[in-house]
Design a protein around this motif. Structure first.
Motif: not given
Length: 207
Positions: A134, A136, A181, A183, A185
């Motif tokens: 993930v 960000h 995958n 991800r 955000v």
């Protein structure tokens, strides 16, 4: 012992480097910017040099004036784990009245901040080395265009973008909220300009 062939041994600085060694050096440069040793412009310039380097000598030039971040055998084998995948690693990218591009084999930490003013930003994750499942991405974009290219197996989450004023957001991948995958955000704000998310173009005129 047999006779010498007459071939002069290569100096260590003339040995070819691998993608792993280039990526290790980019991680070292990220550590340098985090310590205030280099600024964003120097980081960008040195990263481009590192990713194009063919030999150890060329690769070493971007680290020669950064004490304490490299040792003589740093490129003898695999990337040194001491600076790899540091938790909380944050990459800040900025562009003002200019174009900012990240593509090819660039290193993506778990947190990326993009600040763009009156310019354009392109982040291509197609061949990037992503260190976290993930990522960000915080946007602070004012009167700028932001283009994000993601591989087919990736996905985005756009729910945390809190403000869009005089601008537009277009997800051409249809992956928002779906499993993927990595991800990506997204959070932050767009004031003027646009955010476009797409897959790589195919055919002869890609990119």
């Amino acid at each position: 012992m047999g006779e010498e062939t007459g071939t002069t041994p290569l100096h260590p600085r003339d040995l070819r480097v691998s993608d792993g060694e280039r990526e290790h050096v980019v991680e070292v440069l990220q550590k340098a910017i985090g310590r205030g040793m280099i600024d964003l412009d120097e980081f960008t310039e040195r990263t481009d040099t590192a990713l194009k380097a063919r030999t150890r000598g060329e690769l070493n030039t971007v680290l020669a004036d950064l004490p304490g971040l490299v040792h003589p055998e740093a490129y003898a084998g695999a990337p040194a784990p001491a600076v790899a995948h540091v938790p909380g690693r944050r990459l800040e990218l900025g562009a003002k009245y200019s174009a900012l591009v990240r593509n090819g084999h660039w290193l993506v930490p778990g947190e990326v901040v993009v600040r763009s003013r009156y310019g354009s930003t392109k982040l291509d994750f197609t061949e990037a080395q992503v260190t976290s499942p993930v990522v960000h991405i915080e946007l602070d974009s004012k009167w700028s265009s932001v283009e994000v290219v993601i591989p087919e197996h990736a996905a985005v989450d756009l729910n945390a973008i809190t403000e869009i004023k005089y601008g537009s957001l277009q997800d051409k991948t249809g992956s928002d909220g779906r499993p993927g995958n990595p991800r990506l955000v997204f959070a932050g704000r767009l004031h003027g300009g646009s955010l476009v998310i797409r897959h790589p173009r195919r055919g002869f005129f890609a990119h």
